[in-house]
Each structure stands twice: as structure tokens, then as C-alpha cells.
Design a protein around this motif. Structure first.
Motif, PDB file in Angstrom:
ATOM      1  N   ILE A  81       5.887   4.650  -7.129  1.00  0.00           N
ATOM      2  CA  ILE A  81       5.553   5.874  -7.862  1.00  0.00           C
ATOM      3  C   ILE A  81       5.918   5.705  -9.337  1.00  0.00           C
ATOM      4  O   ILE A  81       5.131   6.038 -10.224  1.00  0.00           O
ATOM      5  N   ILE A  82       7.097   5.165  -9.597  1.00  0.00           N
ATOM      6  CA  ILE A  82       7.538   4.955 -10.973  1.00  0.00           C
ATOM      7  C   ILE A  82       6.602   4.000 -11.700  1.00  0.00           C
ATOM      8  O   ILE A  82       6.249   4.206 -12.860  1.00  0.00           O
ATOM      9  N   ASN A  83       6.179   2.963 -11.001  1.00  0.00           N
ATOM     10  CA  ASN A  83       5.275   1.977 -11.602  1.00  0.00           C
ATOM     11  C   ASN A  83       3.839   2.478 -11.677  1.00  0.00           C
ATOM     12  O   ASN A  83       3.002   1.849 -12.312  1.00  0.00           O
ATOM     13  N   VAL A  84       3.558   3.602 -11.018  1.00  0.00           N
ATOM     14  CA  VAL A  84       2.211   4.172 -10.953  1.00  0.00           C
ATOM     15  C   VAL A  84       1.199   3.091 -10.612  1.00  0.00           C
ATOM     16  O   VAL A  84       0.157   2.956 -11.226  1.00  0.00           O
ATOM     17  N   SER A  85       1.544   2.319  -9.624  1.00  0.00           N
ATOM     18  CA  SER A  85       0.659   1.228  -9.245  1.00  0.00           C
ATOM     19  C   SER A  85      -0.290   1.668  -8.143  1.00  0.00           C
ATOM     20  O   SER A  85      -0.014   2.590  -7.401  1.00  0.00           O
ATOM     21  N   ILE A  86      -1.414   0.994  -8.080  1.00  0.00           N
ATOM     22  CA  ILE A  86      -2.346   1.181  -6.979  1.00  0.00           C
ATOM     23  C   ILE A  86      -2.121   0.018  -6.036  1.00  0.00           C
ATOM     24  O   ILE A  86      -2.169  -1.138  -6.444  1.00  0.00           O
ATOM     25  N   ILE A  87      -1.878   0.327  -4.793  1.00  0.00           N
ATOM     26  CA  ILE A  87      -1.506  -0.684  -3.814  1.00  0.00           C
ATOM     27  C   ILE A  87      -2.684  -0.920  -2.881  1.00  0.00           C
ATOM     28  O   ILE A  87      -3.235   0.024  -2.316  1.00  0.00           O
ATOM     29  N   GLY A  88      -3.072  -2.148  -2.738  1.00  0.00           N
ATOM     30  CA  GLY A  88      -4.198  -2.470  -1.867  1.00  0.00           C
ATOM     31  C   GLY A  88      -3.767  -2.686  -0.430  1.00  0.00           C
ATOM     32  O   GLY A  88      -2.675  -3.163  -0.161  1.00  0.00           O
ATOM     33  N   ILE A  89      -4.660  -2.313   0.474  1.00  0.00           N
ATOM     34  CA  ILE A  89      -4.432  -2.549   1.893  1.00  0.00           C
ATOM     35  C   ILE A  89      -5.458  -3.578   2.344  1.00  0.00           C
ATOM     36  O   ILE A  89      -6.653  -3.329   2.253  1.00  0.00           O
ATOM     37  N   ASN A  90      -4.980  -4.720   2.809  1.00  0.00           N
ATOM     38  CA  ASN A  90      -5.915  -5.756   3.248  1.00  0.00           C
ATOM     39  C   ASN A  90      -6.271  -5.565   4.727  1.00  0.00           C
ATOM     40  O   ASN A  90      -5.687  -4.745   5.429  1.00  0.00           O
ATOM     41  N   GLN A  91      -7.232  -6.337   5.200  1.00  0.00           N
ATOM     42  CA  GLN A  91      -7.707  -6.207   6.582  1.00  0.00           C
ATOM     43  C   GLN A  91      -6.610  -6.500   7.603  1.00  0.00           C
ATOM     44  O   GLN A  91      -6.546  -5.869   8.655  1.00  0.00           O
ATOM     45  N   GLN A  92      -5.746  -7.441   7.276  1.00  0.00           N
ATOM     46  CA  GLN A  92      -4.644  -7.766   8.192  1.00  0.00           C
ATOM     47  C   GLN A  92      -3.725  -6.557   8.357  1.00  0.00           C
ATOM     48  O   GLN A  92      -3.304  -6.235   9.467  1.00  0.00           O
ATOM     49  N   ASN A  93      -3.422  -5.873   7.238  1.00  0.00           N
ATOM     50  CA  ASN A  93      -2.589  -4.683   7.329  1.00  0.00           C
ATOM     51  C   ASN A  93      -3.284  -3.570   8.099  1.00  0.00           C
ATOM     52  O   ASN A  93      -2.651  -2.835   8.854  1.00  0.00           O
ATOM     53  N   LEU A  94      -4.600  -3.421   7.904  1.00  0.00           N
ATOM     54  CA  LEU A  94      -5.343  -2.409   8.657  1.00  0.00           C
ATOM     55  C   LEU A  94      -5.274  -2.684  10.156  1.00  0.00           C
ATOM     56  O   LEU A  94      -5.077  -1.770  10.957  1.00  0.00           O
ATOM     57  N   ALA A  95      -5.425  -3.952  10.537  1.00  0.00           N
ATOM     58  CA  ALA A  95      -5.338  -4.320  11.954  1.00  0.00           C
ATOM     59  C   ALA A  95      -3.940  -4.045  12.485  1.00  0.00           C
ATOM     60  O   ALA A  95      -3.773  -3.551  13.612  1.00  0.00           O
ATOM     61  N   GLN A  96      -2.929  -4.342  11.677  1.00  0.00           N
ATOM     62  CA  GLN A  96      -1.556  -4.096  12.115  1.00  0.00           C
ATOM     63  C   GLN A  96      -1.296  -2.591  12.245  1.00  0.00           C
ATOM     64  O   GLN A  96      -0.571  -2.155  13.140  1.00  0.00           O
ATOM     65  N   MET A  97      -1.906  -1.789  11.370  1.00  0.00           N
ATOM     66  CA  MET A  97      -1.744  -0.339  11.471  1.00  0.00           C
ATOM     67  C   MET A  97      -2.298   0.180  12.796  1.00  0.00           C
ATOM     68  O   MET A  97      -1.687   1.040  13.434  1.00  0.00           O
TER      69      MET A  97
END
Length: 129
Positions: A81-97
Motif C-alpha cells: 500500500i505504501i509503495n502503491v504498487s500494482i501486483i500481478g497474479i500469474n497463472q501458477q498463483n491462480l491455480a494455487q488459489m
């Protein structure tokens, strides 16, 4: 039972992260995740205190670990939040979710909630560099 509420909150976080358009977590989503993690932290701390009052030292150790993992994950989310970054979600993370959502359903049935919560916090912590 508070453990079920903890798992429900994890399921909400994971489901919402899966629904992020373009697999890019924006600031609003990060803020929402922070709020839900704060709720989880409070619930874990409550369970820790209960375990201490009951002198259930095995549960105390598990909840101490869960509280620590939750605080680390929360700190990572706050840093994002402090860095105001946009964090990407890759396909591997989607599968793990998706796998995590299935594990949450299983944990609800088998009552191994706190062990799963500790693992989920580790996964969420990896999403927020």
C-alpha cells in the motif's frame, strides 16, 4: 467457531484475488485484503488467548505461529500500500488459489483449520513482495 470464520475470510480473500481483472491487484484490492487480514489477526489473537487460558500448549504454539505469519503477511500488504504498487497474479498463483479454496472446503470438514491458516498466510505473503 472462530476457526470457521477465519477460513471464511481466507476464502473471501482468495476468491476476490481470483476475480481481479487482468490479474493486476490494484490499491483498492490491497486495502480490502489488509482489512480482512486485520480481522484474521484479531481472531487468531483471540484464539491464542483462549488456548493460553485452557493451558492447551500445543494449540498455543500453533496460534503463536499463525499470529506471527499473519503479522508478517499484513506487514507485506501494508508495504505494498505504501509503495502503491500494482501486483500481478500469474497463472501458477491462480491455480494455487483454486487449490487453496478446495483445501478450505476440506479443512472445514476435517477441522484442521489452524494448520491450513498458517499455510494460507505463507501463500498470501508471497503475493505481496
Amino acid at each position: 467457531m472462530t476457526n470457521d470464520k477465519i477460513l471464511d475470510t481466507f476464502a473471501e480473500i482468495i476468491f476476490q484475488l481470483q476475480q481481479v481483472p487482468g490479474n493486476q491487484i490494484d490499491l483498492e484490492q490491497v486495502n480490502n485484503t489488509e482489512e480482512k487480514l486485520r480481522d484474521i489477526l484479531f481472531q487468531l489473537q483471540f484464539e491464542l488467548i483462549n488456548a493460553q487460558h485452557q493451558k492447551n500448549w500445543e494449540e498455543v504454539n500453533k496460534f503463536k505461529l499463525a499470529v506471527s505469519e499473519c503479522q508478517l503477511t499484513l506487514n507485506k500488504v501494508r508495504a505494498a500500500i505504501i509503495n502503491v504498487s500494482i501486483i500481478g497474479i500469474n497463472q501458477q498463483n491462480l491455480a494455487q488459489m483454486q487449490k487453496i479454496l478446495e483445501e478450505i472446503d476440506t479443512a472445514r470438514k476435517t477441522q484442521v483449520n489452524i494448520d491450513l491458516a498458517i499455510r494460507l498466510l505463507g501463500f498470501l505473503g508471497r503475493l505481496f513482495p
